[in-house]
Design a protein around this motif. Structure first.
Motif, mmCIF file in Angstrom:
data_model
loop_
_atom_site.group_PDB
_atom_site.id
_atom_site.type_symbol
_atom_site.label_atom_id
_atom_site.label_comp_id
_atom_site.label_asym_id
_atom_site.label_seq_id
_atom_site.Cartn_x
_atom_site.Cartn_y
_atom_site.Cartn_z
ATOM 1 N N ARG A 1 36.416 -23.922 1.900
ATOM 2 C CA ARG A 1 35.589 -25.121 1.996
ATOM 3 C C ARG A 1 34.111 -24.820 2.247
ATOM 4 N NH1 ARG A 1 37.215 -29.928 6.048
ATOM 5 N NH2 ARG A 1 37.576 -31.313 4.312
ATOM 6 N N PHE A 2 33.838 -23.926 3.181
ATOM 7 C CA PHE A 2 32.456 -23.680 3.586
ATOM 8 C C PHE A 2 32.030 -22.236 3.366
ATOM 9 C CE2 PHE A 2 33.910 -27.090 6.517
ATOM 10 C CZ PHE A 2 33.064 -28.096 6.068
ATOM 11 N N THR A 3 30.753 -22.061 3.067
ATOM 12 C CA THR A 3 30.149 -20.732 2.994
ATOM 13 C C THR A 3 29.802 -20.309 4.420
ATOM 14 O OG1 THR A 3 29.198 -21.218 0.839
ATOM 15 C CG2 THR A 3 28.214 -19.398 2.065
ATOM 16 N N PRO A 4 30.109 -19.075 4.796
ATOM 17 C CA PRO A 4 29.780 -18.631 6.161
ATOM 18 C C PRO A 4 28.271 -18.675 6.419
ATOM 19 C CG PRO A 4 31.259 -17.075 5.101
ATOM 20 C CD PRO A 4 30.820 -18.039 4.047
ATOM 21 N N LYS A 5 27.896 -19.163 7.584
ATOM 22 C CA LYS A 5 26.486 -19.165 7.967
ATOM 23 C C LYS A 5 25.990 -17.730 8.170
ATOM 24 C CE LYS A 5 26.514 -23.683 10.307
ATOM 25 N NZ LYS A 5 26.453 -24.442 9.131
ATOM 26 N N ARG A 6 26.908 -16.840 8.516
ATOM 27 C CA ARG A 6 26.563 -15.429 8.729
ATOM 28 C C ARG A 6 26.910 -14.590 7.479
ATOM 29 N NH1 ARG A 6 29.093 -13.706 14.372
ATOM 30 N NH2 ARG A 6 27.906 -11.825 13.873
ATOM 31 N N ALA A 7 26.709 -15.183 6.307
ATOM 32 C CA ALA A 7 27.076 -14.523 5.047
ATOM 33 C C ALA A 7 26.411 -13.151 4.907
ATOM 34 C CB ALA A 7 26.717 -15.406 3.855
ATOM 35 N N GLU A 8 25.163 -13.041 5.315
ATOM 36 C CA GLU A 8 24.452 -11.757 5.206
ATOM 37 C C GLU A 8 25.160 -10.683 6.033
ATOM 38 O OE1 GLU A 8 20.100 -10.212 6.467
ATOM 39 O OE2 GLU A 8 20.127 -12.031 5.214
ATOM 40 N N ARG B 1 37.878 -17.692 10.344
ATOM 41 C CA ARG B 1 37.180 -17.407 11.598
ATOM 42 C C ARG B 1 36.425 -16.100 11.432
ATOM 43 N NH1 ARG B 1 38.525 -21.887 12.286
ATOM 44 N NH2 ARG B 1 39.768 -22.791 13.939
ATOM 45 N N TYR B 2 35.356 -15.952 12.200
ATOM 46 C CA TYR B 2 34.675 -14.657 12.239
ATOM 47 C C TYR B 2 35.509 -13.690 13.056
ATOM 48 C CZ TYR B 2 30.455 -16.890 10.427
ATOM 49 O OH TYR B 2 29.565 -17.562 9.644
ATOM 50 N N LEU B 3 35.468 -12.426 12.680
ATOM 51 C CA LEU B 3 36.182 -11.368 13.394
ATOM 52 C C LEU B 3 35.203 -10.228 13.617
ATOM 53 C CD1 LEU B 3 38.945 -10.264 14.435
ATOM 54 C CD2 LEU B 3 39.299 -9.343 12.138
ATOM 55 N N GLU B 4 34.905 -9.967 14.857
ATOM 56 C CA GLU B 4 33.978 -8.887 15.194
ATOM 57 C C GLU B 4 34.648 -7.540 14.926
ATOM 58 O OE1 GLU B 4 30.814 -9.275 15.943
ATOM 59 O OE2 GLU B 4 31.001 -11.468 15.981
ATOM 60 N N SER C 1 34.990 -7.515 5.610
ATOM 61 C CA SER C 1 36.250 -7.688 4.888
ATOM 62 C C SER C 1 36.879 -9.020 5.266
ATOM 63 C CB SER C 1 37.242 -6.571 5.239
ATOM 64 O OG SER C 1 36.825 -5.333 4.716
ATOM 65 N N LEU C 2 37.779 -9.463 4.428
ATOM 66 C CA LEU C 2 38.611 -10.624 4.733
ATOM 67 C C LEU C 2 39.943 -10.083 5.234
ATOM 68 C CD1 LEU C 2 39.076 -13.679 4.699
ATOM 69 C CD2 LEU C 2 39.843 -13.458 2.353
ATOM 70 N N TYR C 3 40.253 -10.328 6.497
ATOM 71 C CA TYR C 3 41.508 -9.889 7.100
ATOM 72 C C TYR C 3 42.514 -11.015 6.938
ATOM 73 C CZ TYR C 3 39.492 -5.710 9.168
ATOM 74 O OH TYR C 3 38.925 -4.472 9.341
ATOM 75 N N TRP C 4 43.649 -10.698 6.311
ATOM 76 C CA TRP C 4 44.685 -11.696 6.026
ATOM 77 C C TRP C 4 45.743 -11.714 7.124
ATOM 78 C CZ3 TRP C 4 43.861 -15.158 2.446
ATOM 79 C CH2 TRP C 4 43.095 -14.855 1.315
ATOM 80 N N VAL C 5 46.052 -12.908 7.638
ATOM 81 C CA VAL C 5 47.128 -13.106 8.606
ATOM 82 C C VAL C 5 48.360 -13.557 7.818
ATOM 83 C CG1 VAL C 5 47.911 -14.403 10.616
ATOM 84 C CG2 VAL C 5 45.490 -13.778 10.406
ATOM 85 N N ILE C 6 49.399 -12.734 7.847
ATOM 86 C CA ILE C 6 50.641 -13.026 7.133
ATOM 87 C C ILE C 6 51.753 -13.191 8.158
ATOM 88 C CG2 ILE C 6 52.312 -12.172 5.437
ATOM 89 C CD1 ILE C 6 49.992 -10.527 4.212
ATOM 90 N N LEU D 1 35.757 -11.707 8.202
ATOM 91 C CA LEU D 1 36.377 -13.021 8.215
ATOM 92 C C LEU D 1 37.877 -12.859 8.416
ATOM 93 C CD1 LEU D 1 34.606 -14.849 5.228
ATOM 94 C CD2 LEU D 1 34.009 -14.896 7.660
ATOM 95 N N LEU D 2 38.480 -13.821 9.064
ATOM 96 C CA LEU D 2 39.913 -13.844 9.329
ATOM 97 C C LEU D 2 40.476 -15.114 8.709
ATOM 98 C CD1 LEU D 2 42.280 -12.567 10.970
ATOM 99 C CD2 LEU D 2 41.564 -14.018 12.873
ATOM 100 N N LYS D 3 41.544 -14.986 7.929
ATOM 101 C CA LYS D 3 42.091 -16.139 7.208
ATOM 102 C C LYS D 3 43.606 -16.066 7.192
ATOM 103 C CE LYS D 3 41.409 -19.446 3.924
ATOM 104 N NZ LYS D 3 42.221 -20.477 4.498
ATOM 105 N N LEU D 4 44.257 -17.222 7.389
ATOM 106 C CA LEU D 4 45.710 -17.293 7.255
ATOM 107 C C LEU D 4 46.071 -17.182 5.780
ATOM 108 C CD1 LEU D 4 46.722 -20.224 9.628
ATOM 109 C CD2 LEU D 4 46.607 -17.794 10.143
#
Length: 141
Positions: free
Chosen positions: A41-48, A107-110, A55-60, A5-8
């Protein structure tokens, strides 16, 4: 198949600032494992797929600079309905700098598109403060 996952990282000025904030959010799982969390807000549909090593990649400040391994997801009730609590490992792993444009939510991050980890955590503590801040603003550390 693993996906990230990618998150600001809104309101955070640097990796050091994120470390400080995360320290204040540390909790403990029933088995005694420490963790951090982030409510979204939302649980990822691709949670599995995310739980398969994601990992959660943080955009700083416009650059991916650090990631945290995702341990799990759990629903959490708030005044605005049910949200998703992303349960994160407490270790923050610095990554190569990679520019990213702003977006809402996550966002998803491959894996092929994810920046590589920096060996030994990319320790820059020995740099003078002014130089370290300039390099961070340029997205170089």
């Amino acid at each position: 198949m693993t996906v990230h996952l990618l998150k600001l990282c809104v309101g955070i000025d640097s990796v050091e600032h994120l470390i400080e904030v995360r320290r204040g959010r540390q909790q403990t799982l029933p088995d005694g494992t420490p963790y951090n969390y982030h409510i979204t807000r939302f649980t990822p549909k691709r949670a599995e797929d995310v739980l398969d090593g994601g990992s959660l990649y943080w955009v700083i400040k416009g650059f991916i600079l650090v990631r945290q391994r995702i341990i799990g997801f759990e629903p959490v009730k708030t005044d605005n309905g049910t949200k998703c609590k992303i349960i994160l490992d407490t270790e923050l792993i610095r990554t190569e700098s990679q520019p990213r444009r702003p977006h809402q939510g996550w966002r998803y991050l491959e894996p092929a598109d994810a920046p590589k980890d920096i060996p030994d955590g990319g320790k820059v503590e020995d740099l003078p403060t002014d130089l370290r801040q300039d390099l961070q603003e340029l997205g170089l550390i």
